[in-house]
Design an enzyme around this catalytic site. Sequence first.
Site, PDB file in Angstrom:
ATOM      1  N   ASP A 213      34.704  12.911 -29.624  1.00 16.20           N
ATOM      2  CA  ASP A 213      36.342  13.632 -29.634  1.00 16.20           C
ATOM      3  C   ASP A 213      36.907  13.281 -27.852  1.00 16.20           C
ATOM      4  OD1 ASP A 213      37.772  15.754 -28.838  1.00 16.20           O
ATOM      5  OD2 ASP A 213      36.378  17.342 -29.427  1.00 16.20           O
ATOM      6  N   GLN A 216      40.909  14.883 -24.408  1.00 11.82           N
ATOM      7  CA  GLN A 216      40.102  15.937 -23.360  1.00 11.82           C
ATOM      8  C   GLN A 216      40.034  14.234 -21.927  1.00 11.82           C
ATOM      9  OE1 GLN A 216      41.810  17.740 -21.950  1.00 11.82           O
ATOM     10  NE2 GLN A 216      41.623  19.381 -23.297  1.00 11.82           N
TER      11      GLN A 216
END
Length: 419
Positions: A213, A216
């Site tokens: 993921d 960020q």
Amino acid sequence: MKLIDSTLKPEFTSMFDVEHIRADFPILKLQVGGKPLVYLDNAASSQMPQPVIDRLVRYQTSEHANINRGVHYLSEKATAEYEAARGKLQRFIHAREDREIIFTSGTTDSINLVMHGYGRKFIGAGDEIILTTLEHHSNIVPWQMLAEEKGAKIRVVPINEAGELLIDEYEKLFTERTKFVGVLHVSNALGTINPVRHMIAFAHARGVPVLVDGAQAVPHMEVDVQDLDCDFYAFSGHKLCGPTGIGVLYGKAELLERMQPFKGGGDMILSVTFEKTTYNSIPHKFEAGTPPIAAAVGLGAAVDYLSAIGVDAIAAYELELLDYATEQLSRLPGVRIIGTAASKTAVLSFVVEGVHPHDIGTLLNQDGIAVRTGHHCVQPVMLRLGVPATTRASFAFYNTMAEADAFIAGVRDVQKIFG
Ligand code: PLP
């Protein structure tokens, strides 16, 4: 956009002309309650520079039609721009081929695509999925849904008090039933940068694929998916100075080809009869229906904009902001920084003795300072670190030292109010 500014404070060493960069962001001129906006909620969503806004306007005013199969000028133009955006995203994360870039609606959608397309096909009863304590809910809940459906198990990598993954424990979690690893590259709540390259190599040595993921990470550091060797990499456009409603799933071509489609509909097929449907090749197999064409074109412009500044230059500048703000904030008595990993992006989560985070956020807002308060969609992290919520200031490359000062002064004022 100029990158060198002779007026930089002497101690401020990066090759960054932040005022020139700020001039590209119309929203940063906003006043909130009569005070200049200090936008420190970039981990939730970043702001959009004028070149991206202009690109969206140009697309809508002179290029828009539905894509694929149209024989008229506008359809061909829109198709070409949409596919050009795919190529820009491919180059931005250094994917081998543009067909490895699937446009989704965001990180959440990308992870759900992998869960449905890969997980439901290749993970079964008794199999194990490794996740980490740091995961955003969007990389927990889809896997829980899968585990419940299939009778699979989720194993969780613990963290230490600083908010760092315990890599020895990660390695111990592998068994012959481990079928998948999901790990976030950078923690949205704490800023921790995880050693994903090592984690991927360890998983691959045991034949286990890894989804990263990167929501960020991509806005704050150079990401090279071939160097990482990840199998899947997910991120969102709106955290990357692009529009909402667009995101990317990178997947290795050979895996994407073996996966089942997530959504059915137009464009993801080659032929349909009531007896049998054959699916399109990748990436189209995973892009059913009319995609977010304008948003994809806008995201292409956003990565052009970031690349022109240089992601490495952005990372270096943001690190200076982080170091400065961390030092200033830690000087305040009664303030505890949550997330003190050795390797971090510019995220500052903290608690103040005797003051609820929501009160801090509300009072800072009265000074025009936008921070986020709450559990940041990482309730397991809050539980582990023993705090119900934090206040989070998250910086971007268009923030300044003066804004960091305003934020620190704001926190000091909050402390005065609460005695
Ligand atoms: N993963 C991380 C680490 C995030 O920070 C976020 C959003 O804050 C998400 C996933 C979800 O992103 P989106 O809401 O754009 O799908």
